[in-house]
Design an enzyme around this catalytic site. Structure first.
Site: not given
Ligand code: SAM
Ligand code: SF4
Ligand code: DTB
Length: 338
Positions: A74, A78, A81, A118, A149, A209, A281
């Site tokens: 990606c 973040c 992530c 989802c 979802c 959501c 949730r």
């Molecule tokens: N890539 C898309 C986005 O972020 O817009 C969708 C997938 S992303 C993995 C969805 C959500 O998962 C993130 O916004 C975050 O809140 C949650 N998430 C991701 N990694 C996480 C982690 N290590 N622990 C807890 N929540 C996490």
């Molecule tokens: Fe990409 Fe992870 Fe951020 Fe979603 S949460 S935009 S998968 S880096």
């Protein structure tokens, strides 16, 4: 869905109980939410449980199963992530899954009892060609009789409209944290861009959501800021996932300090009180949570979980463990929701 069991019980303080049946406020202030988070634990839980019972069956929990349809690589940064290409250790980047494979997984989730499927993609935003493939997935999952979802990153109004046309029920897009702490965690997309996506999803007629993460080093004020941002949206999200950070080695937050489970419960309770009609949730982070801590989360008004051995890339409790816990608690799952 109110069961009215508590009709006649008077509130413990002189203030009227928040979110009484029929009252859904959108004017919560951060100070009010902070005051909720600061309540003595028994009072906070009592209030949350009172509101919960006015709107939901307190023994019912909705279960959703997650599938990562496009994993890793990606472009976003973040800090929590493992799918970000920016971090030192990351999951292997894969291509978008084939529609038939996704439907196989959806059938399996349905047979295991999930009401909602989802699908998550590690994108900044979907490309047109990929969006069409996701639309075929949505149509296929819907034809199995499950709710759908997806979470695909940022959407413009045209993309949201296309997903709605394909029959999408929910779009997940989280605010993650308070507006002022957000910049410490993500630099490649702004808070306002997230709000814009949420508005595009809403305007297309898709249910929202939207939630966040606890445990990224945020203060209590930031937690209150997240809940306030959600609870002052023009319409509350139908689902509010509250994730406990899954600390993944190799991500900037891999060594974040552990959260006191009772503080996590407090955030769920504040979400329940301020967004009385939403499904709250208990999302990521259950793998290392005790059954007793999860039970407190349900008492605080959480009434949805992710179900199945995997979240997107990290482990989730085994379905057998979840079933055993729900049985011990005499709780039941939703089969399907309108
Ligand atoms: N890539 C898309 C986005 O972020 O817009 C969708 C997938 S992303 C993995 C969805 C959500 O998962 C993130 O916004 C975050 O809140 C949650 N998430 C991701 N990694 C996480 C982690 N290590 N622990 C807890 N929540 C996490
Ligand atoms: Fe990409 Fe992870 Fe951020 Fe979603 S949460 S935009 S998968 S880096
Ligand atoms: C949400 O709020 N939590 C889910 C879902 N929406 C997409 C994702 C949790 C991801 C946890 C880390 C992982 O498994 O990669």
């Amino acid at each position: 869905m109110a069961d009215g069991n508590l009709a006649g019980l008077s509130p413990v303080s002189s203030r009227p109980p928040e979110g009484g049946a029929g009252t859904v406020r959108h004017d919560w202030t951060r100070e009010e939410v902070r005051a909720l988070l600061d309540l003595p634990f028994p009072e906070l839980l009592f209030r949350a449980q009172t509101v919960h019972r006015q709107h939901f069956d307190p023994a019912e929990v909705q279960i959703s199963t997650l599938l990562s349809i496009k994993t890793g690589g990606c472009p976003e940064d973040c800090g929590y992530c493992p799918q970000s290409a920016h971090h030192e250790k990351k999951v292997k980047a894969e291509r978008l899954m084939a529609v038939e494979k996704v439907l196989e997984e959806a059938r399996r989730a349905k047979d295991a009892g999930a009401a909602r499927f989802c699908m998550g993609a590690a994108w900044r935003s979907p490309k047109d060609h990929d969006l069409e493939t996701v639309c075929s997935m949505i149509e296929g999952v819907k034809s199995l009789g499950m709710e759908t979802c997806v979470t695909l990153g940022m959407l413009d109004s045209r993309q949201a409209g296309r997903l709605r046309e394909a029959g999408l029920d929910y779009y997940n897009h989280n605010l993650d944290t308070s507006p002022e702490f957000y910049g410490e965690i993500i630099s490649t997309r702004t808070y306002q861009e997230r709000l814009d996506t949420l508005e595009n999803v809403r305007s297309a007629g898709i249910s929202v959501c939207c939630g966040g993460i606890v445990g990224m080093g945020e203060s209590e004020n930031d937690r209150a800021g997240l809940i306030t941002a959600l609870a002052t949206l023009p319409k509350h999200p139908e689902s509010v996932p509250v994730n406990l950070l899954v600390r993944v080695e190799g991500t900037p937050l891999g060594n974040a300090e552990q959260v006191d489970p009772l503080d996590f419960v407090r955030v769920l309770a504040a979400a329940r009180i301020t967004m009385p009609e939403s499904r709250v949730r208990l999302a990521a982070g259950r793998e290392h949570m005790t059954d007793e801590a999860q039970t407190l989360c349900f008492l605080a008004g959480a009434n949805s979980i992710f179900y199945g051995e995997r979240l997107l890339t990290t482990p989730n409790p085994a379905a057998t463990r979840d079933r055993a816990l729900l049985d011990r608690l005499g709780m039941h799952t939703t089969i399907a929701e309108g």
